[in-house]
Design a protein around this motif. Structure first.
Motif, short mmCIF file in Angstrom:
data_model
loop_
_atom_site.label_atom_id
_atom_site.label_comp_id
_atom_site.label_asym_id
_atom_site.label_seq_id
_atom_site.Cartn_x
_atom_site.Cartn_y
_atom_site.Cartn_z
N SER A 297 0.85 -1.20 0.00
CA SER A 297 0.00 0.00 0.00
C SER A 297 0.88 1.24 0.00
CB SER A 297 -0.95 -0.01 1.20
OG SER A 297 -0.23 -0.24 2.37
N ASN A 298 2.20 1.02 0.02
CA ASN A 298 3.15 2.12 0.07
C ASN A 298 3.75 2.32 -1.33
OD1 ASN A 298 6.12 2.72 0.13
ND2 ASN A 298 5.65 3.21 2.25
N GLU B 20 7.60 1.19 -1.86
CA GLU B 20 7.78 -0.27 -1.78
C GLU B 20 7.16 -0.96 -3.00
OE1 GLU B 20 9.63 -1.80 0.16
OE2 GLU B 20 9.75 -0.74 2.08
N ARG C 48 -2.23 8.33 -4.94
CA ARG C 48 -1.30 7.27 -4.53
C ARG C 48 -1.03 6.31 -5.69
NH1 ARG C 48 -3.47 5.06 0.75
NH2 ARG C 48 -2.64 6.98 1.60
#
Ligand code: SF4
Length: 349
Positions: free
Chosen positions: A176-177, A180, A212
């Motif tokens: 979710s990052n 990463e 995002r």
């Protein structure tokens, strides 16, 4: 744009990987056994540009509904199955085109073998994948970055399938990052031959997810990484499809789509440009018209700022000016503006 070369995997009538176009997918939000709602959702998404759709299979009712759903849709269907391998067999039996599976969470090896053999026999592809929330327990304890842990987890899943000579595989590694996710897919693209399904997991509600997802996926797409894309939104599946299409188009990977240009408006704007712009943009988007169209607040800077547009409209005092390639061609009243623009757009199709 040069794309990373991967194996080509067939899913129903379409191909993922190789040098094929990046495919758009989304996931149904209804329970799969409510097949009429699912069919409606899939067909709406397909109309907007979804190339394949995924459904959750939680129980036998869901798995059996796949047969009915398949009768009413024209794009490939993917079944998402966890823990219960029998449901994968039932989904294959009912005509699913691809399965999203984690062989690591199906404990009985003989069931995995049966799934793989059934998938082979029925030409069903399998997506394996690790999410930040589902890293393999043995891998979790190792002193590695999350990206490395995701890759190692997914390699363990691939090993299980390859053990039975199964290679019709698509891979995902979702965090979710943003950073990463980018690292994990870069690693995967260097070390795995399989097509990559790219996306961020648990990306949040629409506004948050859009930022995002673009932050995480655009760098990958521009590097040629990614064969199919999903933008996860806590919300409407149709918004996931629209967002994926816009992102691919802006990255130069999807041609059949309008380029929408509009100024932010300012104190110079003397007509109500925003609703007019919204109407014109929805018309272009709904009809997949691949033109560059500008909607500008004023004639002072509008045509100049939008000279790369095929056609545009700029607000004046109580009227609008329509221009082509930055050159004014006619003046129209506020009432005539929308219809005239649509006529001009249609004349260029
Ligand atoms: S095009 Fe005109 S209305 Fe739009 S931001 Fe520029 S100056 Fe303002």
């Amino acid at each position: 744009m040069k794309r990373e070369k991967t194996r080509q995997v067939k899913i129903g009538k379409i191909l993922i990987g190789g040098q094929n176009r990046v495919l758009i997918q989304s996931m149904c939000k209804h329970k799969t056994s409510n097949w009429e709602e699912v069919v409606e959702e899939i067909n709406e998404c397909a109309k907007l540009g979804a190339d394949l759709m995924r459904v959750s299979v939680l129980d036998e009712e869901d798995a059996v509904s796949i047969k009915e759903i398949k009768k009413h849709i024209s794009i490939p269907l993917v079944a998402d199955i966890h823990f219960d391998g029998r449901l994968a067999l039932l989904a294959i039996e009912n005509g699913v085109d691809k399965i999203r599976l984690n062989p690591g969470n199906i404990k009985d090896e003989s069931v995995i073998k049966k799934i793989v053999l059934a998938a082979k026999e029925n030409r069903v592809a399998i997506r394996v994948g690790a999410n930040s929330g589902s890293v393999n327990s043995e891998v979790e304890a190792l002193p590695l970055s999350l990206a490395e842990k995701l890759l190692l987890s997914v390699k363990k899943q691939i090993d299980i399938l390859e053990k039975y000579d199964f290679y019709n595989i698509v891979v995902s590694l979702k965090a979710s990052n943003v950073k990463e996710t980018i690292s994990a897919y870069r690693l995967a693209s260097k070390s795995l031959p399989y097509p990559l399904h790219i996306g961020l997991t648990e990306a949040g509600p629409k506004d948050i997810s859009l930022v995002r997802s673009v932050a995480g996926l655009a760098p990958l797409l521009l590097e040629g990484i990614g064969d199919t894309i999903r933008i996860s939104i806590t919300g409407d599946a149709r918004d996931e499809v629209r967002a994926a299409k816009r992102l691919l188009h802006d990255c130069g990977l999807y041609d059949n789509y309008p380029t929408l240009i509009s100024c932010p408006t300012c104190g110079r704007t003397q007509v109500d440009v925003r609703p007019l712009g919204a109407k014109i943009f929805s018309y272009l988007e709904e009809n997949n018209i691949p033109l560059a169209v500008a909607v500008m607040g004023c004639v002072v800077n509008g045509p100049g700022e939008a000279k790369n547009a095929d056609i545009g409209i700029a607000g004046g005092k109580g009227q609008y000016v329509i221009f082509k390639k930055g050159v004014a061609i006619k003046k129209v009243s506020e009432e005539e503006a929308y219809d005239t623009m649509i006529r001009e757009i249609e004349s260029l199709r």
